[in-house]
Design an enzyme around this catalytic site. Structure first.
Site, PDB file in Angstrom:
ATOM      1  N   GLY A  31      10.829  64.842  35.172  1.00 33.03           N
ATOM      2  CA  GLY A  31      11.307  65.652  36.287  1.00 33.03           C
ATOM      3  C   GLY A  31      11.667  64.845  37.515  1.00 33.03           C
ATOM      4  O   GLY A  31      11.751  63.623  37.474  1.00 33.03           O
ATOM      5  N   HIS A  34      17.454  62.802  38.643  1.00 31.13           N
ATOM      6  CA  HIS A  34      18.534  62.171  39.413  1.00 31.13           C
ATOM      7  C   HIS A  34      19.671  61.878  38.449  1.00 31.13           C
ATOM      8  O   HIS A  34      19.595  62.245  37.266  1.00 31.13           O
ATOM      9  CB  HIS A  34      18.010  60.907  40.096  1.00 31.13           C
ATOM     10  CG  HIS A  34      17.257  59.988  39.177  1.00 31.13           C
ATOM     11  ND1 HIS A  34      17.850  59.350  38.112  1.00 31.13           N
ATOM     12  CD2 HIS A  34      15.941  59.641  39.134  1.00 31.13           C
ATOM     13  CE1 HIS A  34      16.959  58.617  37.479  1.00 31.13           C
ATOM     14  NE2 HIS A  34      15.782  58.787  38.073  1.00 31.13           N
ATOM     15  N   GLY A  36      20.467  59.302  36.890  1.00 31.67           N
ATOM     16  CA  GLY A  36      20.075  58.550  35.692  1.00 31.67           C
ATOM     17  C   GLY A  36      19.746  59.531  34.567  1.00 31.67           C
ATOM     18  O   GLY A  36      20.245  59.410  33.437  1.00 31.67           O
ATOM     19  N   HIS A  37      18.922  60.524  34.901  1.00 25.78           N
ATOM     20  CA  HIS A  37      18.630  61.574  33.922  1.00 25.78           C
ATOM     21  C   HIS A  37      19.921  62.321  33.579  1.00 25.78           C
ATOM     22  O   HIS A  37      20.154  62.672  32.429  1.00 25.78           O
ATOM     23  CB  HIS A  37      17.629  62.581  34.491  1.00 25.78           C
ATOM     24  CG  HIS A  37      16.322  61.994  34.911  1.00 25.78           C
ATOM     25  ND1 HIS A  37      15.988  61.783  36.225  1.00 25.78           N
ATOM     26  CD2 HIS A  37      15.253  61.562  34.188  1.00 25.78           C
ATOM     27  CE1 HIS A  37      14.755  61.278  36.299  1.00 25.78           C
ATOM     28  NE2 HIS A  37      14.301  61.121  35.078  1.00 25.78           N
ATOM     29  N   GLN A 148      17.907  52.762  29.500  1.00 24.97           N
ATOM     30  CA  GLN A 148      17.633  51.315  29.442  1.00 24.97           C
ATOM     31  C   GLN A 148      16.718  50.874  30.584  1.00 24.97           C
ATOM     32  O   GLN A 148      16.036  49.868  30.523  1.00 24.97           O
ATOM     33  CB  GLN A 148      18.937  50.529  29.493  1.00 24.97           C
ATOM     34  CG  GLN A 148      18.735  49.032  29.267  1.00 24.97           C
ATOM     35  CD  GLN A 148      19.940  48.214  29.626  1.00 24.97           C
ATOM     36  OE1 GLN A 148      21.063  48.583  29.274  1.00 24.97           O
ATOM     37  NE2 GLN A 148      19.741  47.123  30.334  1.00 24.97           N
ATOM     38  N   LYS A 149      16.726  51.680  31.662  1.00 22.02           N
ATOM     39  CA  LYS A 149      15.861  51.416  32.817  1.00 22.02           C
ATOM     40  C   LYS A 149      14.424  51.120  32.384  1.00 22.02           C
ATOM     41  O   LYS A 149      13.765  50.257  32.922  1.00 22.02           O
ATOM     42  CB  LYS A 149      15.941  52.632  33.742  1.00 22.02           C
ATOM     43  CG  LYS A 149      14.840  52.815  34.721  1.00 22.02           C
ATOM     44  CD  LYS A 149      15.105  52.027  35.973  1.00 22.02           C
ATOM     45  CE  LYS A 149      14.130  52.325  37.081  1.00 22.02           C
ATOM     46  NZ  LYS A 149      12.850  52.878  36.706  1.00 22.02           N
ATOM     47  N   ASP A 150      13.930  51.897  31.398  1.00 16.46           N
ATOM     48  CA  ASP A 150      12.581  51.679  30.869  1.00 16.46           C
ATOM     49  C   ASP A 150      12.724  50.904  29.557  1.00 16.46           C
ATOM     50  O   ASP A 150      12.548  51.454  28.467  1.00 16.46           O
ATOM     51  CB  ASP A 150      11.886  53.019  30.664  1.00 16.46           C
ATOM     52  CG  ASP A 150      11.670  53.740  31.980  1.00 16.46           C
ATOM     53  OD1 ASP A 150      10.623  53.545  32.596  1.00 16.46           O
ATOM     54  OD2 ASP A 150      12.585  54.464  32.413  1.00 16.46           O
ATOM     55  N   SER A 186      12.881  58.245  40.033  1.00 11.21           N
ATOM     56  CA  SER A 186      12.215  59.342  40.750  1.00 11.21           C
ATOM     57  C   SER A 186      11.298  58.767  41.821  1.00 11.21           C
ATOM     58  O   SER A 186      11.110  59.356  42.883  1.00 11.21           O
ATOM     59  CB  SER A 186      11.396  60.184  39.768  1.00 11.21           C
ATOM     60  OG  SER A 186      12.203  60.593  38.688  1.00 11.21           O
TER      61      SER A 186
HETATM   62  P1  AMP Z   1      11.349  59.596  33.623  1.00  6.74           P
HETATM   63  O1  AMP Z   1      11.612  60.968  34.138  1.00  6.74           O
HETATM   64  O2  AMP Z   1      11.223  58.557  34.677  1.00  6.74           O
HETATM   65  O3  AMP Z   1      10.234  59.566  32.593  1.00  6.74           O
HETATM   66  O4  AMP Z   1      12.657  59.186  32.819  1.00  6.74           O
HETATM   67  C1  AMP Z   1      13.164  59.997  31.786  1.00  6.74           C
HETATM   68  C2  AMP Z   1      14.248  59.242  31.088  1.00  6.74           C
HETATM   69  O5  AMP Z   1      15.281  58.928  32.033  1.00  6.74           O
HETATM   70  C3  AMP Z   1      13.767  57.900  30.521  1.00  6.74           C
HETATM   71  O6  AMP Z   1      14.375  57.698  29.249  1.00  6.74           O
HETATM   72  C4  AMP Z   1      14.257  56.912  31.537  1.00  6.74           C
HETATM   73  O7  AMP Z   1      14.483  55.618  31.013  1.00  6.74           O
HETATM   74  C5  AMP Z   1      15.559  57.550  31.965  1.00  6.74           C
HETATM   75  N1  AMP Z   1      15.984  57.021  33.270  1.00  6.74           N
HETATM   76  C6  AMP Z   1      15.250  56.959  34.409  1.00  6.74           C
HETATM   77  N2  AMP Z   1      15.954  56.352  35.389  1.00  6.74           N
HETATM   78  C7  AMP Z   1      17.155  56.018  34.852  1.00  6.74           C
HETATM   79  C8  AMP Z   1      18.317  55.360  35.354  1.00  6.74           C
HETATM   80  N3  AMP Z   1      18.394  54.927  36.606  1.00  6.74           N
HETATM   81  N4  AMP Z   1      19.358  55.194  34.508  1.00  6.74           N
HETATM   82  C9  AMP Z   1      19.302  55.629  33.228  1.00  6.74           C
HETATM   83  N5  AMP Z   1      18.235  56.262  32.694  1.00  6.74           N
HETATM   84  C10 AMP Z   1      17.170  56.446  33.495  1.00  6.74           C
END
Ligand code: AMP
Length: 295
Positions: A31, A34, A36-37, A148-150, A186
């Site tokens: 959640g 942004h 990226g999601h 790819q960020k993670d 986030s």
């Molecule tokens: P999170 O909500 O941080 O657990 O992220 C959920 C998914 O979004 C994970 O697969 C992250 O790698 C991806 N994600 C987070 N930030 C970015 C970003 N800046 N660019 C691309 N994918 C992202």
């Protein structure tokens, strides 16, 4: 877009999509969404007939003293982003729905979970692998999209999917950045204006090394030195490592295979991570973006 909170409500919805021969894409998130999601959801919507997005701040991947309670939330904004990015189903389970009383079975990832973030966040990838495996079983997607960020997360999840014969293709989407290079996260919400400026040191270090690499620099130690210069601006550098992109082992000497330069650092009390892939050949480089991964 349907919003569902229970597995019992999600299952019949997914069954009818499957029965209609629809290809299901899945984007797991925590959640505070942004762009990226948004990129993950759009990729899924472009490649699949229906996209399920989950928002679940998974307690088992946070260690004691980490930011579980402070993790930012804004459900209304998240819903709008999902809608705009063309998600079909938004799954919002409670913790008790995912981990009912008596829950005790976990996925234990192997050595890929040990270096990099694994060294500083013991148990983190065990929590990630377990919740992702559960969600794969709940949603039964054809494709699942990760950023790819993670970077280490994508490697651990891909390994898990292969090791456990999970019938899902793991897709990796390139990191989305602000125009100045800052990787969207986030957790950037916790940075003030000055913190945001210091956070730019992460991408600046990675981009400096990437520029040197693109100009022919292949020496791992030299590339790390180049990245370390801008990184002196962060409050505390947790790690900066150049690793083999598939096995996550540190590269010594010449970078002769696809590598990932990975960094984790604190800006104030906010822990940020970022990475860049260095591929000796352009074709190999594409292998870590938007294609099913082979290790
Ligand atoms: P999170 O909500 O941080 O657990 O992220 C959920 C998914 O979004 C994970 O697969 C992250 O790698 C991806 N994600 C987070 N930030 C970015 C970003 N800046 N660019 C691309 N994918 C992202």
């Amino acid at each position: 877009m349907r919003v569902v909170r229970t597995i019992a409500d999600l299952r019949p919805l997914l069954r009818s999509l499957k029965e209609a021969g629809k290809r299901i894409g899945f984007v797991p998130t925590m959640g505070f969404l942004h762009e990226g999601h948004g990129a993950l959801i759009r990729q899924s919507a472009a490649r699949c007939d229906a996209t399920v997005v989950s928002i679940f701040v998974n307690p088992t991947q946070f260690g004691p003293g980490e930011d579980l309670v402070n993790y930012p939330r804004d459900l209304e904004r998240d819903q709008n982003l999902c809608l705009e990015a063309d998600a079909s189903v938004l799954f919002l389970p409670e913790v008790s729905e995912v981990y009912p009383t008596g829950f005790q079975t976990h996925i234990e990832p192997g050595p890929l979970a040990e270096p990099l973030c694994g060294r500083f966040r013991p148990g983190h990838f065990r929590g990630v692998a377990t919740v992702v495996a559960k969600f794969f079983n709940i949603v039964q997607p054809d494709l699942a999209f990760f950023g790819q960020k993670d970077f280490q997360q994508t490697v651990v999840i891909r390994r898990m999917a292969r090791d456990l014969n999970l019938p899902v293709e793991i897709m990796v989407v390139p990191t989305v950045r602000e125009s100045d290079g800052l990787a969207l996260s986030s957790r950037n919400a916790h940075l003030g204006e000055a913190g945001r400026r210091r956070a730019l040191c992460l991408s600046a270090g990675l981009m400096a090394a990437k520029a040197a690499f693109d100009q022919g620099q292949r020496d791992a130690a030299r590339l790390l030195e180049i990245a370390r210069v801008p990184l002196s601006g962060v409050d505390s550098l947790q790690y900066l490592e150049l690793v083999d992109a598939h096995h996550l082992e540190p590269i010594q000497g010449a970078v002769d295979r696809t590598a990932a330069l990975c960094v984790a650092a604190y800006v104030g009390s906010t822990r940020l991570i970022d990475n860049v892939v260095l591929a000796p050949s352009a074709v190999e480089g594409l292998n870590v973006s938007l294609s099913p991964q082979s290790a």
